[in-house]
Design a protein around this motif. Sequence first.
Motif, PDB file in Angstrom:
ATOM      1  N   VAL A  76      18.102  -2.697  32.341  1.00 43.42           N
ATOM      2  CA  VAL A  76      18.977  -3.540  31.531  1.00 43.42           C
ATOM      3  C   VAL A  76      18.132  -4.642  30.912  1.00 43.42           C
ATOM      4  CG1 VAL A  76      20.949  -5.120  31.551  1.00 43.42           C
ATOM      5  CG2 VAL A  76      20.973  -3.080  33.009  1.00 43.42           C
ATOM      6  N   ASP A  77      18.160  -4.709  29.589  1.00 40.39           N
ATOM      7  CA  ASP A  77      17.554  -5.822  28.849  1.00 40.39           C
ATOM      8  C   ASP A  77      18.689  -6.743  28.466  1.00 40.39           C
ATOM      9  OD1 ASP A  77      14.809  -4.914  28.742  1.00 40.39           O
ATOM     10  OD2 ASP A  77      15.507  -3.365  27.362  1.00 40.39           O
ATOM     11  N   ILE A  78      18.612  -7.985  28.914  1.00 40.22           N
ATOM     12  CA  ILE A  78      19.684  -8.937  28.639  1.00 40.22           C
ATOM     13  C   ILE A  78      19.097 -10.341  28.577  1.00 40.22           C
ATOM     14  CG2 ILE A  78      20.288  -9.069  31.098  1.00 40.22           C
ATOM     15  CD1 ILE A  78      23.252  -9.455  30.151  1.00 40.22           C
ATOM     16  N   GLY A  79      19.513 -11.105  27.579  1.00 32.26           N
ATOM     17  CA  GLY A  79      18.933 -12.431  27.402  1.00 32.26           C
ATOM     18  C   GLY A  79      17.435 -12.293  27.240  1.00 32.26           C
ATOM     19  N   LYS A  80      16.702 -13.070  28.015  1.00 31.10           N
ATOM     20  CA  LYS A  80      15.234 -13.008  27.983  1.00 31.10           C
ATOM     21  C   LYS A  80      14.673 -12.189  29.147  1.00 31.10           C
ATOM     22  CE  LYS A  80      15.008 -17.591  25.918  1.00 31.10           C
ATOM     23  NZ  LYS A  80      14.643 -18.993  26.144  1.00 31.10           N
TER      24      LYS A  80
ATOM     25  N   GLY B 249      15.154  -8.162  44.842  1.00 26.63           N
ATOM     26  CA  GLY B 249      13.973  -8.555  44.079  1.00 26.63           C
ATOM     27  C   GLY B 249      14.342  -9.312  42.813  1.00 26.63           C
ATOM     28  N   LYS B 250      13.414 -10.102  42.324  1.00 25.24           N
ATOM     29  CA  LYS B 250      13.651 -10.972  41.169  1.00 25.24           C
ATOM     30  C   LYS B 250      14.100 -10.200  39.924  1.00 25.24           C
ATOM     31  CE  LYS B 250      11.544 -14.730  38.666  1.00 25.24           C
ATOM     32  NZ  LYS B 250      10.829 -15.928  38.895  1.00 25.24           N
ATOM     33  N   SER B 251      13.679  -8.961  39.780  1.00 26.66           N
ATOM     34  CA  SER B 251      14.040  -8.156  38.607  1.00 26.66           C
ATOM     35  C   SER B 251      14.926  -6.977  38.980  1.00 26.66           C
ATOM     36  CB  SER B 251      12.772  -7.650  37.915  1.00 26.66           C
ATOM     37  OG  SER B 251      12.022  -8.732  37.430  1.00 26.66           O
ATOM     38  N   GLU B 252      15.665  -7.104  40.082  1.00 24.76           N
ATOM     39  CA  GLU B 252      16.547  -6.039  40.543  1.00 24.76           C
ATOM     40  C   GLU B 252      18.001  -6.467  40.434  1.00 24.76           C
ATOM     41  OE1 GLU B 252      13.674  -4.040  43.933  1.00 24.76           O
ATOM     42  OE2 GLU B 252      15.259  -5.397  44.571  1.00 24.76           O
ATOM     43  N   GLY B 253      18.884  -5.504  40.559  1.00 27.29           N
ATOM     44  CA  GLY B 253      20.303  -5.805  40.542  1.00 27.29           C
ATOM     45  C   GLY B 253      21.129  -4.548  40.631  1.00 27.29           C
ATOM     46  N   MET B 254      22.402  -4.684  40.300  1.00 29.81           N
ATOM     47  CA  MET B 254      23.313  -3.553  40.304  1.00 29.81           C
ATOM     48  C   MET B 254      24.226  -3.668  39.100  1.00 29.81           C
ATOM     49  SD  MET B 254      25.760  -2.044  43.306  1.00 29.81           S
ATOM     50  CE  MET B 254      24.435  -1.091  44.038  1.00 29.81           C
TER      51      MET B 254
ATOM     52  N   VAL C 102      22.771 -12.087  50.242  1.00 30.93           N
ATOM     53  CA  VAL C 102      21.962 -12.829  49.272  1.00 30.93           C
ATOM     54  C   VAL C 102      22.857 -13.381  48.167  1.00 30.93           C
ATOM     55  CG1 VAL C 102      19.862 -11.499  49.717  1.00 30.93           C
ATOM     56  CG2 VAL C 102      21.444 -10.715  47.979  1.00 30.93           C
ATOM     57  N   PRO C 103      22.517 -14.549  47.627  1.00 33.32           N
ATOM     58  CA  PRO C 103      23.295 -15.101  46.516  1.00 33.32           C
ATOM     59  C   PRO C 103      22.988 -14.357  45.217  1.00 33.32           C
ATOM     60  CG  PRO C 103      21.444 -16.521  46.998  1.00 33.32           C
ATOM     61  CD  PRO C 103      21.426 -15.445  48.039  1.00 33.32           C
ATOM     62  N   ILE C 104      23.989 -14.285  44.346  1.00 33.69           N
ATOM     63  CA  ILE C 104      23.831 -13.555  43.091  1.00 33.69           C
ATOM     64  C   ILE C 104      24.506 -14.286  41.934  1.00 33.69           C
ATOM     65  CG2 ILE C 104      23.664 -11.262  44.148  1.00 33.69           C
ATOM     66  CD1 ILE C 104      26.674 -10.889  43.479  1.00 33.69           C
ATOM     67  N   ASP C 105      24.171 -13.852  40.723  1.00 28.06           N
ATOM     68  CA  ASP C 105      24.922 -14.193  39.522  1.00 28.06           C
ATOM     69  C   ASP C 105      25.751 -12.952  39.200  1.00 28.06           C
ATOM     70  OD1 ASP C 105      23.646 -16.646  39.332  1.00 28.06           O
ATOM     71  OD2 ASP C 105      22.287 -16.024  37.726  1.00 28.06           O
ATOM     72  N   ILE C 106      27.009 -13.157  38.807  1.00 27.35           N
ATOM     73  CA  ILE C 106      27.889 -12.048  38.433  1.00 27.35           C
ATOM     74  C   ILE C 106      28.162 -12.168  36.936  1.00 27.35           C
ATOM     75  CG2 ILE C 106      30.073 -10.873  38.865  1.00 27.35           C
ATOM     76  CD1 ILE C 106      30.185 -12.328  41.590  1.00 27.35           C
ATOM     77  N   ILE C 107      27.876 -11.093  36.203  1.00 27.34           N
ATOM     78  CA  ILE C 107      27.983 -11.117  34.744  1.00 27.34           C
ATOM     79  C   ILE C 107      28.884  -9.973  34.307  1.00 27.34           C
ATOM     80  CG2 ILE C 107      26.665 -10.918  32.594  1.00 27.34           C
ATOM     81  CD1 ILE C 107      24.263 -11.758  34.775  1.00 27.34           C
ATOM     82  N   TRP C 108      30.000 -10.305  33.655  1.00 28.14           N
ATOM     83  CA  TRP C 108      30.917  -9.290  33.154  1.00 28.14           C
ATOM     84  C   TRP C 108      30.595  -9.014  31.685  1.00 28.14           C
ATOM     85  CZ3 TRP C 108      32.335 -12.887  36.763  1.00 28.14           C
ATOM     86  CH2 TRP C 108      33.041 -12.442  37.887  1.00 28.14           C
ATOM     87  N   LEU C 109      30.614  -7.726  31.312  1.00 26.93           N
ATOM     88  CA  LEU C 109      30.339  -7.312  29.935  1.00 26.93           C
ATOM     89  C   LEU C 109      31.481  -6.430  29.428  1.00 26.93           C
ATOM     90  CD1 LEU C 109      27.401  -6.681  31.754  1.00 26.93           C
ATOM     91  CD2 LEU C 109      26.660  -7.103  29.439  1.00 26.93           C
ATOM     92  N   ASP C 110      31.742  -6.496  28.133  1.00 25.18           N
ATOM     93  CA  ASP C 110      32.783  -5.641  27.571  1.00 25.18           C
ATOM     94  C   ASP C 110      32.220  -4.256  27.246  1.00 25.18           C
ATOM     95  OD1 ASP C 110      31.418  -5.877  25.119  1.00 25.18           O
ATOM     96  OD2 ASP C 110      32.881  -7.253  24.251  1.00 25.18           O
TER      97      ASP C 110
ATOM     98  N   SER D  83      19.311 -16.013  37.826  1.00 25.22           N
ATOM     99  CA  SER D  83      18.871 -15.157  36.719  1.00 25.22           C
ATOM    100  C   SER D  83      19.551 -15.522  35.405  1.00 25.22           C
ATOM    101  CB  SER D  83      19.148 -13.685  37.029  1.00 25.22           C
ATOM    102  OG  SER D  83      18.396 -13.242  38.131  1.00 25.22           O
ATOM    103  N   ALA D  84      20.846 -15.807  35.452  1.00 24.24           N
ATOM    104  CA  ALA D  84      21.572 -16.125  34.215  1.00 24.24           C
ATOM    105  C   ALA D  84      20.964 -17.358  33.544  1.00 24.24           C
ATOM    106  CB  ALA D  84      23.058 -16.343  34.501  1.00 24.24           C
ATOM    107  N   LYS D  85      20.691 -18.390  34.331  1.00 25.44           N
ATOM    108  CA  LYS D  85      20.100 -19.603  33.772  1.00 25.44           C
ATOM    109  C   LYS D  85      18.677 -19.342  33.286  1.00 25.44           C
ATOM    110  CE  LYS D  85      19.151 -24.435  34.794  1.00 25.44           C
ATOM    111  NZ  LYS D  85      19.238 -25.500  35.780  1.00 25.44           N
ATOM    112  N   GLU D  86      17.869 -18.702  34.122  1.00 21.66           N
ATOM    113  CA  GLU D  86      16.464 -18.466  33.803  1.00 21.66           C
ATOM    114  C   GLU D  86      16.281 -17.599  32.554  1.00 21.66           C
ATOM    115  OE1 GLU D  86      12.510 -16.283  35.743  1.00 21.66           O
ATOM    116  OE2 GLU D  86      14.205 -16.781  37.036  1.00 21.66           O
ATOM    117  N   HIS D  87      17.182 -16.634  32.347  1.00 19.49           N
ATOM    118  CA  HIS D  87      17.017 -15.686  31.245  1.00 19.49           C
ATOM    119  C   HIS D  87      18.017 -15.895  30.108  1.00 19.49           C
ATOM    120  CE1 HIS D  87      13.992 -13.514  33.489  1.00 19.49           C
ATOM    121  NE2 HIS D  87      14.791 -13.549  34.538  1.00 19.49           N
ATOM    122  N   SER D  88      18.661 -17.057  30.087  1.00 20.65           N
ATOM    123  CA  SER D  88      19.611 -17.425  29.017  1.00 20.65           C
ATOM    124  C   SER D  88      20.715 -16.380  28.838  1.00 20.65           C
ATOM    125  CB  SER D  88      18.863 -17.633  27.694  1.00 20.65           C
ATOM    126  OG  SER D  88      17.891 -18.636  27.832  1.00 20.65           O
ATOM    127  N   ILE D  89      21.290 -15.960  29.960  1.00 22.51           N
ATOM    128  CA  ILE D  89      22.388 -14.996  29.925  1.00 22.51           C
ATOM    129  C   ILE D  89      23.691 -15.782  29.951  1.00 22.51           C
ATOM    130  CG2 ILE D  89      23.476 -13.063  31.102  1.00 22.51           C
ATOM    131  CD1 ILE D  89      20.665 -12.500  32.375  1.00 22.51           C
TER     132      ILE D  89
END
Length: 162
Positions: A43-47, A72-77, A96-104, A142-148
């Motif tokens: 997944v390519d998203i933000g930066k 891992g820093k570049s892993e997810g689901m 582990v703590p996560i960012d949750i990002i919903w997409l249409d 991740s959301a903050k770091e990669h401008s998501i």
Amino acid sequence: MNAKSASIVQRIIVWVIVLGVLAGIGYGVWAVTRQMNKTYTTVDIGKGTFRVEVADTDETRARGLGGRQELGKSEGMLFVAEKDGDIPMWMKDMRVPIDIIWLDAKKKVVHVKRDVWPDNEPHEVYHTPVPARYVLELPAGSAKEHSIKPGVTARFTTEGKR
């Protein structure tokens, strides 16, 4: 103990060892097969670029990232829903703590919940205010770091690689 009793004890010990070895081999085959049956995509998203496991079956969506000791820093689901709607998320068995990002359906971010930490039961359930088709779980920060943020579009295919 007579010779006959000693022979029986030795046979029992041998069988216990044999069964233990077979159980270990069986578990190893099961673990390798389970790992091989996972589907991944990029997944390519933000930066950022992330290698994520695709959760597109009832079983994989229910299990999610539960039980993982680290992410891992570049892993997810990436959770893939069958249709647009509210996709509720919770931290069942999460460690582990996560960012949750919903997409249409067009892969555009519609909602972000940052720095979600594992909780105790009853688990807090997180919702999106608008319908979504996908949910991306990434390491916290991740959301903050990669401008998501809402409006950003992701690039990925859900066919993935095993």
